[in-house]
Design an enzyme around this catalytic site. Structure first.
Site, PDB file in Angstrom:
ATOM      1  N   CYS A  71       0.881  -0.811  -0.179  1.00 48.93           N
ATOM      2  CA  CYS A  71       0.195   0.361   0.246  1.00 48.93           C
ATOM      3  C   CYS A  71       1.348   1.232  -0.214  1.00 48.93           C
ATOM      4  CB  CYS A  71      -0.802   0.053   0.875  1.00 48.93           C
ATOM      5  SG  CYS A  71      -1.618   1.711   1.320  1.00 48.93           S
ATOM      6  N   CYS A 184      -0.870   3.992  -6.809  1.00 49.73           N
ATOM      7  CA  CYS A 184      -1.625   2.847  -5.598  1.00 49.73           C
ATOM      8  C   CYS A 184      -1.625   2.300  -5.860  1.00 49.73           C
ATOM      9  CB  CYS A 184      -2.919   4.113  -5.601  1.00 49.73           C
ATOM     10  SG  CYS A 184      -4.537   3.283  -4.253  1.00 49.73           S
TER      11      CYS A 184
HETATM   12  N1  DGL Z   1      -4.302   0.529  -1.677  1.00 51.27           N
HETATM   13  C1  DGL Z   1      -3.926   1.806  -1.141  1.00 51.27           C
HETATM   14  C2  DGL Z   1      -2.575   2.486  -2.041  1.00 51.27           C
HETATM   15  O1  DGL Z   1      -1.181   2.281  -2.759  1.00 51.27           O
HETATM   16  C3  DGL Z   1      -4.651   2.507  -0.420  1.00 51.27           C
HETATM   17  C4  DGL Z   1      -5.702   2.942  -0.816  1.00 51.27           C
HETATM   18  C5  DGL Z   1      -6.480   4.236   0.106  1.00 51.27           C
HETATM   19  O2  DGL Z   1      -7.098   3.304   1.047  1.00 51.27           O
HETATM   20  O3  DGL Z   1      -7.140   4.559   0.383  1.00 51.27           O
HETATM   21  O4  DGL Z   1      -2.000   3.774  -1.510  1.00 51.27           O
END
Ligand code: DGL
Length: 270
Positions: A71, A184
């Site tokens: 993440c 993301c």
């Molecule tokens: N998968 C996430 C990232 O890479 C998080 C997205 C979120 O929860 O806003 O930033």
């Protein structure tokens, strides 16, 4: 060895899938998707830092080491703090694939899409500074893609998703850009939507869309080898999904995204 993966929800599965399919990751894998608190990217930073640490503690309680923070938002907010506080754990972080773009941009511009939290963090701004590409980079929050990814009807929402992506990209002349960086881990789920929208808006545009999954997976495999002293490990793969709010949607989406019929997956509510 128990290998942890952590994301606010389903996005980290894009990294896990890359690691299994293309880097041949094996072993006991614990994937924690914090579906109770998703999305992180638009929430209060102090609150998000607190729940990130709680979730990392859960993976440590399961005995995971290494832990992949799959993440970008959680990595940019917390990886430094986590590495300092839990120094026996190997943390593999995620960051937008800005370097890949910087190495190949041929003086064209680079558009980085990420969550609202990620685009504000020093970690990303420092990286852009270090690569000396400040004048070429545009940062663009695209938080709604996280909501689409977590939606049970995601596969039927093509039109809405394309409209949203179009509303973002229409403001940039992509003919002047060499790369779109999907910063993301949820965003690679919409790779085809990006392609379609770009083909419609900028038919002659030859832009590359890149994400960090490959780099993270390679880094994970390298760390596993070092931690195991090159000894061979388990030869199959079992995925234990830990989720934080009861939800059939979450389980269905896990199956849709991973789409690995031969791999054993079990679920545990935490
Ligand atoms: N998968 C996430 C990232 O890479 C998080 C997205 C979120 O929860 O806003 O930033």
């Amino acid at each position: 060895m128990k290998i942890g993966f952590f994301d606010s929800g389903l996005g980290g599965l894009t990294v896990l899938k890359e690691s299994i399919i293309n880097e041949n990751l094996k072993g006991e894998i614990y994937y924690l998707g914090d579906n109770k608190n998703t999305p992180y990217g638009i929430k209060d930073e102090e609150f998000v830092k607190k729940i990130i640490e709680e979730n990392i503690n859960t993976l440590m309680d399961y005995g995971c080491n290494p832990i992949v923070i799959a993440c970008n938002t959680a990595t940019s907010l917390s990886i430094k703090y986590l590495r300092e506080k839990y120094n026996k754990i190997v943390f593999i972080g995620t960051e937008p694939a800005v370097k890949v773009a910087a190495d190949n941009h041929m003086h064209k511009k680079i558009l980085v899409l990420a969550t609202s939290i990620t685009v504000k963090q020093e970690k990303l701004l420092n990286l852009i500074d270090k690569l000396n590409i400040k004048d070429c980079v545009e940062l663009l929050p695209a938080d709604k893609l996280v909501e689409f990814a977590e939606d049970i009807n995601c596969n039927k929402l093509g039109k809405e998703i394309n409209n949203y992506i179009e509303s973002l990209l229409i403001n940039y002349n992509l003919n002047e850009y060499s790369h779109i960086v999907l910063g993301c881990t949820h965003f690679p789920l919409f790779y085809d939507n990006f392609k379609e929208v770009i083909a419609k808006l900028y038919p002659n545009c030859n832009i590359s869309i890149v994400d960090g999954a490959k780099g993270i997976s390679l880094n994970l495999i390298k760390n596993i080898k070092e931690m195991n002293n090159e000894k061979s490990t388990q030869d199959d793969v079992n995925i234990h999904i830990i989720y934080t709010k009861e939800s059939e949607t979450f389980k269905i989406r896990v199956k849709q995204i991973l789409n690995l019929p031969k791999i054993n997956i079990d679920y545990k509510l935490h």
